[in-house]
Scaffold this active site. Structure first.
Site, PDB file in Angstrom:
ATOM      1  N   GLU A 222      25.522   5.848  -0.184  1.00  0.00           N
ATOM      2  CA  GLU A 222      24.210   6.508  -0.067  1.00  0.00           C
ATOM      3  C   GLU A 222      24.117   7.427   1.166  1.00  0.00           C
ATOM      4  O   GLU A 222      23.023   7.729   1.637  1.00  0.00           O
ATOM      5  CB  GLU A 222      23.089   5.470  -0.003  1.00  0.00           C
TER       6      GLU A 222
ATOM      7  N   HIS B  45      18.177   0.929   4.311  1.00  0.00           N
ATOM      8  CA  HIS B  45      18.053   0.844   2.853  1.00  0.00           C
ATOM      9  C   HIS B  45      18.560  -0.514   2.416  1.00  0.00           C
ATOM     10  O   HIS B  45      19.648  -0.935   2.822  1.00  0.00           O
ATOM     11  CB  HIS B  45      18.859   1.955   2.179  1.00  0.00           C
TER      12      HIS B  45
ATOM     13  N   HIS C 142      18.189  -3.886  -0.834  1.00  0.00           N
ATOM     14  CA  HIS C 142      17.766  -4.304  -2.178  1.00  0.00           C
ATOM     15  C   HIS C 142      16.945  -5.588  -2.046  1.00  0.00           C
ATOM     16  O   HIS C 142      17.237  -6.583  -2.697  1.00  0.00           O
ATOM     17  CB  HIS C 142      18.979  -4.521  -3.075  1.00  0.00           C
TER      18      HIS C 142
ATOM     19  N   TYR D 133      -4.082  -4.429   4.609  1.00  0.00           N
ATOM     20  CA  TYR D 133      -4.053  -3.312   5.567  1.00  0.00           C
ATOM     21  C   TYR D 133      -2.660  -3.028   6.097  1.00  0.00           C
ATOM     22  O   TYR D 133      -2.338  -1.904   6.498  1.00  0.00           O
ATOM     23  CB  TYR D 133      -5.046  -3.561   6.715  1.00  0.00           C
TER      24      TYR D 133
ATOM     25  N   HIS E  73      16.021   0.197  -8.185  1.00  0.00           N
ATOM     26  CA  HIS E  73      17.047   0.181  -7.158  1.00  0.00           C
ATOM     27  C   HIS E  73      16.645  -0.671  -5.936  1.00  0.00           C
ATOM     28  O   HIS E  73      17.234  -1.726  -5.728  1.00  0.00           O
ATOM     29  CB  HIS E  73      17.366   1.631  -6.757  1.00  0.00           C
TER      30      HIS E  73
ATOM     31  N   TYR F 169      -2.663   3.277  18.072  1.00  0.00           N
ATOM     32  CA  TYR F 169      -2.004   2.188  18.768  1.00  0.00           C
ATOM     33  C   TYR F 169      -0.502   2.346  18.790  1.00  0.00           C
ATOM     34  O   TYR F 169       0.238   1.367  18.809  1.00  0.00           O
ATOM     35  CB  TYR F 169      -2.397   0.830  18.160  1.00  0.00           C
TER      36      TYR F 169
HETATM   37 ZN   LIG Z   1      21.178   0.697  -2.816  1.00  0.00          ZN
END
Ligand SMILES: [Zn+2]
Length: 216
Positions: A75, A94, A96, A115, A157, A210
């Site tokens: 990726e 990234h 899963h 929130y 994904h 903040y």
């Molecule tokens: Zn992935």
């Protein structure tokens, strides 16, 4: 972050933390830090236990990889695309993570049910369109969906989170996974009572005042 060794060490630490906290499994998931005109990124196909700072790969701004080392994560284009489009991003996570991936596989975004959803930079956590892992199309779709945000789900994904540093990106990923779990829970008891747009606007404004905290 003082130097390249620190950056490499932080990538190894975050990949292990993702595994230890159940946010990722095996060789899936990848982590990067902006470095020089490109980035340092996890290698392809190395499990967290076997990851070392030497196995982290430098990819330059044109996508070129230094010789003789490991191959970068599949990726890498998605990560490089984030750094090209988002000057505010210096770290990308990234993974899963289970509940985020459940929602992503069901074609759902995370709505404004709590929130803390706003740590993703918007009133919802949007869903990027599906494309094959490692493809240009996936990278483009994710970068477009992240516009102005710090996190999005990736259809069929997983999850991606970005931040001014890698620890921040990790904290965002962890919080968004928690919100995904809470949302999945509410779907079992009739669905969430959503916060309205005005309230999410107030929360987003407060978070920005903040110092854009990820920990509430
Ligand atoms: Zn992935």
């Amino acid at each position: 972050m003082s130097g390249e060794q620190d950056a490499r060490d932080s990538i190894v630490a975050v990949m292990r933390a993702l595994d230890a906290r159940g946010l990722n499994r095996g060789t899936s998931g990848n982590v990067s830090v902006r470095w020089k005109d490109g980035m340092l990124i996890t290698p392809s196909g190395v499990v967290p236990d076997e990851l070392t700072s030497e196995s982290i790969v430098f990819v330059d701004g044109n996508g070129k990889v230094s010789q003789g080392g490991f191959r970068p994560s599949s990726e890498w284009q998605m990560h490089l695309g984030v750094y090209a489009r988002r000057p505010d991003a210096n770290g990308v996570v990234h993974c899963h993570a289970r509940y985020s991936t459940i929602l992503a596989c069901a074609g759902r975004e995370i709505p404004s049910l709590h929130y803390m959803v706003a740590v993703g930079g918007g009133a919802t956590v949007p869903l990027a369109p599906y494309d094959t892992f490692g493809s240009d199309g996936l990278a483009q779709g994710v970068v477009d969906t992240l516009d102005g945000r710090r996190a999005c789900l990736m259809a069929n994904h997983g999850l991606i989170a970005i931040g001014p540093d890698l620890r921040f990106a990790f904290a965002i990923a962890e919080e968004i996974e928690e919100q995904a779990a809470v949302y999945c829970g509410t779907l079992m008891i009739g669905g969430p009572q959503l916060l309205d747009t005005d309230e999410m606007g107030r929360v987003l404004d407060a978070f920005s005042r903040y110092g854009q905290r990820a920990d509430g």
